[in-house]
Scaffold this motif. Structure first.
Motif, PDB file in Angstrom:
ATOM      1  N   LYS A   1     -24.348 -17.486  15.679  1.00 14.78           N
ATOM      2  CA  LYS A   1     -24.356 -16.101  16.136  1.00 14.78           C
ATOM      3  C   LYS A   1     -22.935 -15.584  16.299  1.00 14.78           C
ATOM      4  O   LYS A   1     -22.595 -14.510  15.796  1.00 14.78           O
ATOM      5  CB  LYS A   1     -25.105 -16.026  17.471  1.00 14.78           C
TER       6      LYS A   1
ATOM      7  N   ILE B   1     -24.933 -10.064   5.977  1.00  6.93           N
ATOM      8  CA  ILE B   1     -24.440 -10.528   7.285  1.00  6.93           C
ATOM      9  C   ILE B   1     -24.488  -9.376   8.293  1.00  6.93           C
ATOM     10  O   ILE B   1     -24.994  -9.526   9.408  1.00  6.93           O
ATOM     11  CB  ILE B   1     -23.001 -11.074   7.164  1.00  6.93           C
ATOM     12  N   LEU B   2     -23.982  -8.212   7.894  1.00 11.31           N
ATOM     13  CA  LEU B   2     -23.948  -7.065   8.801  1.00 11.31           C
ATOM     14  C   LEU B   2     -25.354  -6.642   9.217  1.00 11.31           C
ATOM     15  O   LEU B   2     -25.626  -6.413  10.403  1.00 11.31           O
ATOM     16  CB  LEU B   2     -23.226  -5.888   8.141  1.00 11.31           C
TER      17      LEU B   2
ATOM     18  N   LYS C   1     -30.710  -8.709  14.414  1.00 16.51           N
ATOM     19  CA  LYS C   1     -31.163  -9.883  15.159  1.00 16.51           C
ATOM     20  C   LYS C   1     -30.427 -10.114  16.482  1.00 16.51           C
ATOM     21  O   LYS C   1     -30.941 -10.796  17.352  1.00 16.51           O
ATOM     22  CB  LYS C   1     -31.011 -11.133  14.288  1.00 16.51           C
ATOM     23  N   TYR C   2     -29.213  -9.621  16.609  1.00 16.60           N
ATOM     24  CA  TYR C   2     -28.440  -9.956  17.809  1.00 16.60           C
ATOM     25  C   TYR C   2     -28.199  -8.744  18.682  1.00 16.60           C
ATOM     26  O   TYR C   2     -28.173  -7.615  18.208  1.00 16.60           O
ATOM     27  CB  TYR C   2     -27.085 -10.566  17.422  1.00 16.60           C
ATOM     28  N   GLU C   3     -28.015  -9.032  19.973  1.00 17.87           N
ATOM     29  CA  GLU C   3     -27.577  -7.991  20.907  1.00 17.87           C
ATOM     30  C   GLU C   3     -26.170  -8.342  21.360  1.00 17.87           C
ATOM     31  O   GLU C   3     -25.905  -9.480  21.750  1.00 17.87           O
ATOM     32  CB  GLU C   3     -28.510  -7.938  22.122  1.00 17.87           C
ATOM     33  N   PHE C   4     -25.280  -7.393  21.298  1.00 17.74           N
ATOM     34  CA  PHE C   4     -23.919  -7.659  21.788  1.00 17.74           C
ATOM     35  C   PHE C   4     -23.255  -6.323  22.109  1.00 17.74           C
ATOM     36  O   PHE C   4     -23.657  -5.283  21.569  1.00 17.74           O
ATOM     37  CB  PHE C   4     -23.108  -8.441  20.745  1.00 17.74           C
TER      38      PHE C   4
ATOM     39  N   SER D   1     -18.688  -9.985  11.012  1.00 15.90           N
ATOM     40  CA  SER D   1     -19.060  -8.572  10.882  1.00 15.90           C
ATOM     41  C   SER D   1     -17.996  -7.667  11.473  1.00 15.90           C
ATOM     42  O   SER D   1     -17.585  -6.683  10.864  1.00 15.90           O
ATOM     43  CB  SER D   1     -20.379  -8.288  11.598  1.00 15.90           C
TER      44      SER D   1
ATOM     45  N   MET E   1     -35.981 -15.032  20.152  1.00 17.91           N
ATOM     46  CA  MET E   1     -34.881 -15.723  20.835  1.00 17.91           C
ATOM     47  C   MET E   1     -35.377 -16.935  21.603  1.00 17.91           C
ATOM     48  O   MET E   1     -34.690 -17.922  21.757  1.00 17.91           O
ATOM     49  CB  MET E   1     -34.196 -14.775  21.823  1.00 17.91           C
TER      50      MET E   1
ATOM     51  N   VAL F   1     -26.785  -9.244  11.626  1.00 19.85           N
ATOM     52  CA  VAL F   1     -26.182  -9.149  12.956  1.00 19.85           C
ATOM     53  C   VAL F   1     -26.713  -7.923  13.701  1.00 19.85           C
ATOM     54  O   VAL F   1     -27.035  -7.989  14.888  1.00 19.85           O
ATOM     55  CB  VAL F   1     -24.638  -9.104  12.821  1.00 19.85           C
TER      56      VAL F   1
ATOM     57  N   ARG G   1     -23.732  -0.597  18.897  1.00 12.58           N
ATOM     58  CA  ARG G   1     -24.035   0.762  18.436  1.00 12.58           C
ATOM     59  C   ARG G   1     -22.859   1.356  17.670  1.00 12.58           C
ATOM     60  O   ARG G   1     -23.041   2.075  16.689  1.00 12.58           O
ATOM     61  CB  ARG G   1     -24.381   1.648  19.641  1.00 12.58           C
ATOM     62  N   ILE G   2     -21.645   1.051  18.125  1.00 10.36           N
ATOM     63  CA  ILE G   2     -20.456   1.565  17.423  1.00 10.36           C
ATOM     64  C   ILE G   2     -20.377   0.943  16.033  1.00 10.36           C
ATOM     65  O   ILE G   2     -20.129   1.620  15.037  1.00 10.36           O
ATOM     66  CB  ILE G   2     -19.178   1.242  18.229  1.00 10.36           C
ATOM     67  N   LEU G   3     -20.610  -0.370  15.977  1.00 13.10           N
ATOM     68  CA  LEU G   3     -20.579  -1.079  14.700  1.00 13.10           C
ATOM     69  C   LEU G   3     -21.598  -0.472  13.736  1.00 13.10           C
ATOM     70  O   LEU G   3     -21.305  -0.203  12.575  1.00 13.10           O
ATOM     71  CB  LEU G   3     -20.902  -2.558  14.937  1.00 13.10           C
ATOM     72  N   ASP G   4     -22.787  -0.228  14.264  1.00 10.14           N
ATOM     73  CA  ASP G   4     -23.856   0.345  13.462  1.00 10.14           C
ATOM     74  C   ASP G   4     -23.451   1.723  12.934  1.00 10.14           C
ATOM     75  O   ASP G   4     -23.685   2.052  11.773  1.00 10.14           O
ATOM     76  CB  ASP G   4     -25.130   0.448  14.319  1.00 10.14           C
ATOM     77  N   GLY G   5     -22.830   2.518  13.797  1.00  2.00           N
ATOM     78  CA  GLY G   5     -22.416   3.860  13.399  1.00  2.00           C
ATOM     79  C   GLY G   5     -21.323   3.830  12.342  1.00  2.00           C
ATOM     80  O   GLY G   5     -21.333   4.621  11.402  1.00  2.00           O
TER      81      GLY G   5
ATOM     82  N   ASN H   1     -25.192   9.067  15.448  1.00  2.00           N
ATOM     83  CA  ASN H   1     -25.530   8.000  16.376  1.00  2.00           C
ATOM     84  C   ASN H   1     -26.414   8.517  17.514  1.00  2.00           C
ATOM     85  O   ASN H   1     -27.407   7.908  17.889  1.00  2.00           O
ATOM     86  CB  ASN H   1     -24.223   7.433  16.930  1.00  2.00           C
TER      87      ASN H   1
END
Lengths: 283, 284
Positions: B16, A85-86, A92-95, B23, B1, A89, A99-103, B275
């Motif tokens: 989504k 799921i992570l 595939k998605y932009e939100f 997540s 998209m 997300v 970047r913080i989530l990824d880090g 990052n």
């Protein structure tokens, strides 16, 4: 390594430094990693087989293996679900905040295991931030197998996400689109097309998280409670306990079994990875 | 998209939103909450107590040992990472895959077994003990490995061994060998090729590998725990955290979280640097 000579005329070694760098690599690897590990093997094999089997079939040793393997397996399965799921997300998605989530995914790699261990133990204890509300619901987390599994989920999550993410990024959109145009539903496309594409990566992540979990020490020993009666001792804890009692024979015997399990998993991961790279190269 | 827009726009959006929410919830509960918890717990007795906890002689000694072990481990592993990744990516030879797998061993074995392996090499029963004794007798030195600083250093090197090479190998694999081969054919010497051609490609990966290696070395616990038993002498910060936590009194637990908060801050800094580097690498 004399074989390298034979290959020379194929023109592979135009670049200088082959002998030197390979020599240093093998020397350092042997001195720092392989020889010390071999001395564990040597000491384990020095015992008589009977003594060896007596050590590793003690009830608390068997229970510790059961606990480590079972909890790591469940944690790795949970990590596969949330890892997928992570990764999905993040690719595939932009939100906002992506970047913080990824880090943050990488946090368990950077946070010392002992710090993670005492913090999780405190958080999930009956007086902790999460353990308090949960204990009112009748769920005890700290000092049980649930707590142990949570700690292993924490430790394992980056392995799965970081294994799946690059494959999802590179995946050819054409498959997805073709399946969609041919009339497959979104769900069907996902399970039949996408999931089968990322399965090797997911297996790799699973294997890495599982292997890490079985040998994990710092992050689990506080939350698990290490009770022999409740069967919450993990293998690493038992080895450390034997070591502290200067019972080197038992420590090496148990370590040998743990090493064999680790190597089997490492072998499995490698087979999956080699297959994966062959597949992507052929396509 | 674009293709989503055709049909069920609303339904796709729900998937989504649900997935993003899941997540965020997972990351918040599993990863962010512990960070907040460390900070909250460390400040439970106020700032004065916090700084007092950090200034005890035990903590300062542990800090010193940790810094020594980390610096040596990072230097050794960076050197190894550069050499090994050069050997593995610039040449084709038999057994290359095996070598790469062997280098990754420390990733998948228990840190406790890593510590044990040095005890079994240099300890009471270790085969290398007579060797160390002979050296000590000949040169009049007093080198101790197990339960001394060298053991702590070795354990730290062991667990962080593949960190730098792991970051470099994928980058060098993608880059290939054409540029180096061209340079070699035109007569450039080995080190010049590395400095002028290879290094610019691996700059970011190297920096990141070194940082990750540092973070792991600072926080190593299991392996060091097997080799270090004297508080105030050979204890590292994670061992000191362990000792404070297990002392069990309310005060000492707060102290152990105070010491932990130092390592948490370092972990967060590492994450931020990572990052930024990743962002820069992608831009390039």
């Amino acid at each position: 390594m004399a074989k390298s000579r034979v290959k020379k005329y194929r023109g592979g070694h135009v670049i200088p430094g082959f002998g030197l760098t390979l020599g240093i690599t093998i020397a350092m690897l042997s001195l720092l990693i392989l020889i010390p590990l071999a001395s564990v093997l040597g000491n384990a094999f020095r015992q008589s087989p009977a003594a060896f089997f007596k050590t590793i079939t003690q009830p608390n040793v068997i229970h510790s293996f059961e606990t480590s393997i079972l909890c790591s397996f469940i944690a790795a399965v949970i990590n596969c679900v949330f890892g997928l799921i992570l990764a999905w997300v993040l690719v595939k998605y932009e939100f906002p905040g992506k970047r913080i989530l990824d880090g943050l995914i990488e946090l368990p790699f950077c946070l010392p295991t002992a710090v993670a261990g005492i913090t999780l133990s405190k958080m999930y204890s009956t007086t902790g931030e999460l353990g308090g509300p949960l204990s009112k619901l009748g769920i005890k987390v700290s000092y049980t197998h649930i707590g142990l599994t949570i700690a292993l989920v924490f430790i394992g999550i980056p392995f799965v996400v970081r294994a799946i993410q690059p494959v999802l990024e590179k995946m050819d959109k054409q498959y997805e689109e073709a399946a969609y145009i041919l009339g497959a539903s979104k769900t069907k496309t996902f399970f039949k097309v996408i999931l089968s594409e990322i399965k090797p990566a997911m297996l790799t992540g699973f294997g890495l998280a599982f292997a890490r979990g079985i040998g994990e020490y710092g992050s689990v020993i506080y939350i698990s409670g290490n009770s022999e009666k409740e069967r919450t001792q993990v293998v690493s804890y038992v080895i450390m306990q034997k070591l502290n009692y200067l019972d080197y024979e038992s420590a090496t015997a148990i370590a040998l079994v743990l090493l064999i399990i680790s190597f089997l998993l490492l072998f499995f991961i490698n087979v999956v990875q080699i297959r994966q790279s062959r597949r992507t190269n052929n396509v | 998209m674009a293709k989503n827009r055709k049909g069920s726009e609303k339904k796709v959006d729900i998937t989504k939103i649900v997935l993003i929410a899941l997540s965020v919830l997972f990351v918040f509960l599993m990863l962010v909450m512990p960070l907040i918890s460390v900070i909250v717990n460390s400040l439970r007795e106020g700032f004065k107590f916090y700084f007092q906890s950090l200034g005890t002689s035990y903590v300062l000694s542990a800090l010193g040992v940790t810094v020594i072990a980390t610096v040596i481990a990072v230097i050794v592993n960076t050197f190894f990472g550069l050499v090994a990744s050069w050997a593995i990516t610039k040449f084709s030879f038999k057994g290359k895959q095996v070598l790469a797998t062997l280098i990754d061993i420390p990733f998948s074995i228990s840190p406790v077994v890593a510590g044990l392996s040095y005890v079994m090499t240099f300890g009471r029963l270790g085969w290398a003990r007579p060797l160390i004794n002979a050296i000590n007798n000949t040169f009049g030195t007093d080198i101790q490995i197990v339960f001394a600083i060298p053991g702590v250093v070795l354990a730290t090197i062991f667990v962080t061994f593949p960190f730098v090479s792991r970051e470099l190998i994928p980058v060098l694999n993608v880059e290939g060998t054409d540029e180096e081969e061209a340079a070699a054919l035109m007569g450039a010497k080995g080190f010049t090729i590395f400095r002028k051609i290879t290094f610019p490609h691996i700059k970011w990966a190297l920096v990141y590998g070194v940082i990750l290696c540092t973070a792991r070395a600072l926080g190593e616990f299991g392996a060091v725990n097997a080799l270090s038993k004297t508080r105030g002498e050979t204890f590292t910060l994670p061992l000191e955290i362990d000792a404070l936590y297990l002392a069990g009194s309310a005060d000492s637990i707060v102290s152990s979280f105070a010491v932990s908060s130092l390592l948490v801050i370092i972990a967060i800094v590492v994450l931020i640097i990572r990052n930024i580097f990743e962002h820069n690498a992608k831009k390039e």
